[in-house]
Design a protein around this motif. Structure first.
Motif, PDB file in Angstrom:
ATOM      1  N   ASN A  86       0.875  -1.391  -0.001  1.00  0.00           N
ATOM      2  CA  ASN A  86      -0.027  -0.036  -0.015  1.00  0.00           C
ATOM      3  C   ASN A  86       1.094   1.152  -0.126  1.00  0.00           C
ATOM      4  O   ASN A  86       1.826   1.796   0.969  1.00  0.00           O
ATOM      5  N   THR A  87       0.959   2.219  -1.083  1.00  0.00           N
ATOM      6  CA  THR A  87       1.847   3.151  -0.998  1.00  0.00           C
ATOM      7  C   THR A  87       0.791   4.410  -1.158  1.00  0.00           C
ATOM      8  O   THR A  87       1.189   5.789  -1.008  1.00  0.00           O
ATOM      9  N   ASP A  88      -0.682   4.461  -0.921  1.00  0.00           N
ATOM     10  CA  ASP A  88      -1.491   5.662  -0.525  1.00  0.00           C
ATOM     11  C   ASP A  88      -0.973   6.029   0.670  1.00  0.00           C
ATOM     12  O   ASP A  88      -1.037   7.229   0.957  1.00  0.00           O
ATOM     13  N   TYR A  89      -0.662   5.327   1.442  1.00  0.00           N
ATOM     14  CA  TYR A  89      -0.124   5.688   2.986  1.00  0.00           C
ATOM     15  C   TYR A  89       0.979   6.591   2.736  1.00  0.00           C
ATOM     16  O   TYR A  89       1.209   7.512   3.357  1.00  0.00           O
ATOM     17  N   ASP A  90       1.979   6.227   2.110  1.00  0.00           N
ATOM     18  CA  ASP A  90       3.125   6.967   1.568  1.00  0.00           C
ATOM     19  C   ASP A  90       2.843   8.200   0.902  1.00  0.00           C
ATOM     20  O   ASP A  90       3.480   9.441   1.267  1.00  0.00           O
ATOM     21  N   VAL A  96       7.015   2.927  -7.954  1.00  0.00           N
ATOM     22  CA  VAL A  96       8.402   2.668  -8.827  1.00  0.00           C
ATOM     23  C   VAL A  96       9.453   2.376  -7.664  1.00  0.00           C
ATOM     24  O   VAL A  96      10.246   1.431  -8.153  1.00  0.00           O
ATOM     25  N   GLU A  97       9.642   2.735  -6.725  1.00  0.00           N
ATOM     26  CA  GLU A  97      10.631   2.632  -5.845  1.00  0.00           C
ATOM     27  C   GLU A  97      10.402   0.804  -5.306  1.00  0.00           C
ATOM     28  O   GLU A  97      11.604   0.311  -5.461  1.00  0.00           O
ATOM     29  N   ILE A  98       9.461   0.484  -5.236  1.00  0.00           N
ATOM     30  CA  ILE A  98       9.092  -1.067  -4.865  1.00  0.00           C
ATOM     31  C   ILE A  98       9.496  -1.892  -6.032  1.00  0.00           C
ATOM     32  O   ILE A  98      10.154  -2.817  -6.117  1.00  0.00           O
ATOM     33  N   TRP A  99       8.687  -1.333  -7.329  1.00  0.00           N
ATOM     34  CA  TRP A  99       9.221  -2.284  -8.620  1.00  0.00           C
ATOM     35  C   TRP A  99      10.566  -2.439  -8.815  1.00  0.00           C
ATOM     36  O   TRP A  99      10.958  -3.504  -9.303  1.00  0.00           O
TER      37      TRP A  99
END
Length: 264
Positions: A99-103, A239-242
């Motif tokens: 979940n990157t909405d949090y970020d 993008v950081e995760i991928w």
């Protein structure tokens, strides 16, 4: 070249391809991002296609942020806590949910310089975006209450109705409902009086011009911002995760500037 995309239904309004294109260009990443408009009955097959076609990852939007969870191989602790996934990584055929909405929420508040510690936060709505905002702001020390037309006592956060909100004076008001989204930007989820009872207004919706909620906030001299920074922030985190990279916060200014120019 790596391929990524967005799963949801419908997707005609999405800015994600433009945002990701700018991120890839700025970071020198050889990648492409497409929209995958998928009806619910084909969601499982769509996720299988990530493995079959070697698509390295995908974002997930309404209405699938919760529905994809049982279809994934594993999810991050943050996604588990929020019970919402908006980013999937295909790691050698293993589908991981994040979940990157949090970020995106955290980055928005940091960029605005808004203090959350010991502030009373009221969040309109109880959906996936609401949960991301609630956990993000609570983790920063805010006292979070959700606002719903049909309060659910099962929620882990306190929930009040809109009538009770009229009697509240708080610090931060967050809108995660779709009210105020294009084309109905002349609608507001709350009255002008309620807006006057808060110091900061954050509307997770976004458009080229202010909607009624933000216009009211500005007319009352309130600090306010729409959801564009959140949208860009969550895209950068994906993008950081991928790509297994870290993107410096200073790069976000450049990316956001280019997004605003392209959008306008």
């Amino acid at each position: 070249m790596n391929f990524y995309g967005l799963f949801g239904y419908p997707l005609g309004h999405s800015m994600s391809p433009m945002i990701h294109k700018i991120i890839y260009e700025k970071m020198g990443i050889d990648a492409a991002y497409k929209l995958f408009e998928v009806e619910e009955e084909y969601l499982a097959q769509a996720l299988d296609s990530l493995k079959i076609l070697d698509i390295r990852g995908a974002n997930v939007t309404i209405p699938y942020k919760k529905k994809v969870i049982p279809l994934l191989d594993q999810i991050s602790p943050k996604a588990e806590k929020l019970q919402a996934v908006n980013t999937i990584k295909n790691k050698d055929g293993i589908l991981e949910g994040y979940n990157t909405d949090y970020d995106g929420v955290v980055r928005t508040f940091e960029r605005q310089g808004w203090t959350v510690q010991n502030q009373s936060v009221y969040i309109l709505g109880t959906g996936g975006a609401s949960q991301a905002a609630a956990h993000a702001l609570q983790d920063q020390g805010g006292w979070v209450t959700l606002v719903s037309r049909s309060p659910d006592k099962k929620n882990i956060f306190p929930v009040i109705d809109y009538q009770t909100l009229e009697e509240v004076e708080g610090n931060i008001l967050v809108n995660t409902t779709p009210i105020g989204m294009p084309p109905k930007i002349d609608q507001s989820p709350v009255s002008d009086q309620i807006v006057s009872q808060f110091d900061i207004i954050f509307d997770a919706t976004y458009d080229k011009v202010d909607n009624k909620l933000l216009k009211t906030a500005r007319s009352l001299g309130k600090e306010c911002v729409n959801g564009l920074e959140m949208l860009v922030g969550q895209a950068i985190a994906a993008v950081e995760i991928w790509e297994d990279i870290s993107i410096d916060d200073s790069v976000m200014d450049d990316i956001l500037s280019h997004v605003q120019k392209e959008w306008m």
